[in-house]
Scaffold this active site. Structure first.
Site, PDB file in Angstrom:
ATOM      1  N   SER A 298      -5.730   8.030   1.118  1.00 30.17           N
ATOM      2  CA  SER A 298      -4.471   8.521   1.923  1.00 30.17           C
ATOM      3  C   SER A 298      -4.540   7.651   3.273  1.00 30.17           C
ATOM      4  O   SER A 298      -4.777   6.479   3.420  1.00 30.17           O
ATOM      5  CB  SER A 298      -4.007   9.910   2.241  1.00 30.17           C
ATOM      6  OG  SER A 298      -2.892  10.018   2.761  1.00 30.17           O
ATOM      7  N   ASP A 309      -6.096  -6.245   6.384  1.00 30.51           N
ATOM      8  CA  ASP A 309      -5.242  -7.194   6.399  1.00 30.51           C
ATOM      9  C   ASP A 309      -5.110  -8.126   7.531  1.00 30.51           C
ATOM     10  O   ASP A 309      -4.884  -9.269   7.638  1.00 30.51           O
ATOM     11  CB  ASP A 309      -3.718  -6.590   6.043  1.00 30.51           C
ATOM     12  CG  ASP A 309      -3.612  -6.318   4.787  1.00 30.51           C
ATOM     13  OD1 ASP A 309      -4.522  -6.471   3.915  1.00 30.51           O
ATOM     14  OD2 ASP A 309      -2.526  -5.714   4.673  1.00 30.51           O
ATOM     15  N   LYS A 323      -4.487   6.719  -3.123  1.00 31.55           N
ATOM     16  CA  LYS A 323      -3.669   7.703  -2.813  1.00 31.55           C
ATOM     17  C   LYS A 323      -2.490   6.945  -1.912  1.00 31.55           C
ATOM     18  O   LYS A 323      -2.806   7.193  -0.888  1.00 31.55           O
ATOM     19  CB  LYS A 323      -3.816   9.262  -2.471  1.00 31.55           C
ATOM     20  CG  LYS A 323      -2.801  10.032  -2.241  1.00 31.55           C
ATOM     21  CD  LYS A 323      -3.107  11.427  -1.580  1.00 31.55           C
ATOM     22  CE  LYS A 323      -1.920  12.293  -1.121  1.00 31.55           C
ATOM     23  NZ  LYS A 323      -0.968  11.529  -0.154  1.00 31.55           N
TER      24      LYS A 323
END
Length: 450
Positions: A298, A309, A323
């Site tokens: 999460s 990224d 998740k």
């Protein structure tokens, strides 16, 4: 005369169907009426089942309890993270995110009707007993978990400090289940801890994302930077089950000079949200390595995905939990609520983490390693009559350094050892590749001749 629930539902649905047909008057209205008939048939089936249980079940169950069971069943059938919250369950949710509760210290989820361990909380009875991410809880005090709701299982694991509970555990790689007895304790989750791995190379561990975690990480960075110059940092998110979404945005923002951290998409109008980092890197851009594993879920995956990224950090370890959904607590009365999955989140490049997780840039499995001793090795300094070092360095002591700290890590935490080794290499390469000052700049600093 009192009507049974089946008769009440039938009358209500019949009225709805008649009103729909009266107001429709178009082909679209006819379609909606047909859909209404389908809903009516399904609800009539529900009413029939409800009445059969109410009248024929071996033990008498009041209507309110049956309806609560029905609500729990609806949510359980959606996904492992949508649950019905009674008053006690809602209070438990609040205490978990605030950082203190009494229990075993396990973050768990549902998996095919069984309870799967996402991660043990640092310093908890579960962590000290060796519970691992991926463990399946088969029984609680010899009571099978199969068929038990997640809320009921969590409630059974909670309890007074000092009380015992026996867990029957299934673990991959072990031929048969085993039992472990845990003693409940007050779980005070210290969400953030920091220390030095070696001079100049810091370490911050986040065990769970609570409301104040962003501020806590910021304070930890300040303490490290006040003590000495920070050359590199390891951010440890292993076995971190997640927590508050906003805290993950705050943490990622401490290492980014701005830009998007995460965005969410869902059916509700307010489910589409974008979260951006504050335009300031609190570390000044020092080399950063993030450790993750199968217990990182999460909010941990949001941080790791955003830093990956943006090319801000090297992600190391093993694949994360996966998740990638957002849960919203929706009140339905003063003391009842549902925690409902309302959106999926995506990393800045558009990756969905749901059921896929974050893939590390460098895979390092957890292993038990041992450094081979070089005791007895002869070097030039051991030879009789060896020439002295021209610089006068280390004739007696030899080359001393911080290798002993790294060697200690090798035997206790090989993933952290590899992270530190890579971090040092990146730092050294960065120093060596730094451009030299231009000649004109040097000349400009010299006093002008007259």
């Amino acid at each position: 005369m009192l009507l049974d629930p089946r008769q009440l539902l039938r009358r209500y649905l019949r009225a709805v169907a008649l009103a729909t047909a009266f107001l429709a008057g178009t082909a679209q209205g006819a379609m909606e009426t047909e859909e209404g008939r389908l809903a009516f048939d399904d609800l009539r089936t529900f009413a029939d089942v409800f009445n059969q249980i109410r009248q024929g079940y071996v033990e008498e169950i009041d209507d309110s309890t049956l309806l609560e069971y029905a609500i729990e069943g609806m949510l359980t059938g959606l996904d492992p993270h949508s649950v019905y919250l009674t008053r006690d369950a809602f209070e438990d949710l609040q205490t978990t995110t605030s950082g203190e509760f009494s229990g075993l210290g396990l973050e768990v989820g549902m998996d095919n009707g069984l309870i799967r361990v996402i991660a043990p909380i640092d310093g908890s009875p579960a962590a000290e007993a060796g519970m691992q991410p991926g463990d399946i809880i088969l029984k609680l005090d010899n009571q099978p978990v199969k068929g038990m709701s997640l809320g009921d299982a969590v409630a059974k694991m909670r309890g007074e400090k000092g009380s015992e509970i026996e867990l029957t555990i299934g673990r991959a790689g072990q031929g048969r289940p085993f039992t472990v007895t845990l003693v409940r304790d007050v779980i005070k989750v210290a969400s953030v801890r920091e220390r030095w791995l070696e001079p100049g190379f810091g370490y911050i561990r986040i065990s769970q994302f609570q409301k104040s975690t962003g501020d806590d990480v910021g304070a930890a960075l300040e303490r490290l930077q006040e003590e000495q110059t920070l050359k590199g940092l390891v951010l440890d998110l292993r076995n971190n089950p997640g927590g508050v979404l906003g805290a993950s945005v705050d943490v990622a923002g401490l290492f980014l000079p701005g830009g998007q951290v995460v965005y969410t998409e869902g059916r509700l109008a307010n489910a589409a949200q974008t979260y951006d980092a504050t335009p300031e890197d609190a570390t000044g851009g020092v080399p950063l390595i993030v450790l993750i594993n199968g217990g990182s879920a999460s909010a941990s995956e949001i941080v790791a995905g955003a830093l990956q990224d943006h090319g801000r950090a090297i992600i190391m370890g093993t694949g994360s939990f996966g998740k990638g959904s957002v849960q919203t607590v929706l009140p339905i009365s003063e003391d009842r609520a549902v925690k409902l999955t309302t959106a999926l989140y995506f990393t800045p490049s558009g990756r969905s983490i749901q059921a896929a997780g974050i893939a590390p840039d460098i895979v390092v499995e957890r292993a038990r390693l041992e450094a081979l001793s070089e005791e007895g090795r002869i070097s030039e300094a051991d030879l009789v009559g060896h020439l002295a070092n021209g610089n006068g360095d280390g004739d007696e002591e030899g080359s001393s350094g911080s290798g002993s700290s790294a060697s200690a890590l090798l035997g206790t935490d090989n993933q952290l050892y590899e992270a530190l080794t890579l971090l040092k290499g990146v730092s050294i390469l960065g120093l060596r590749s730094a451009p030299a000052a231009p000649a004109a700049s040097v000349a400009a600093k010299e006093p002008a001749s007259e």
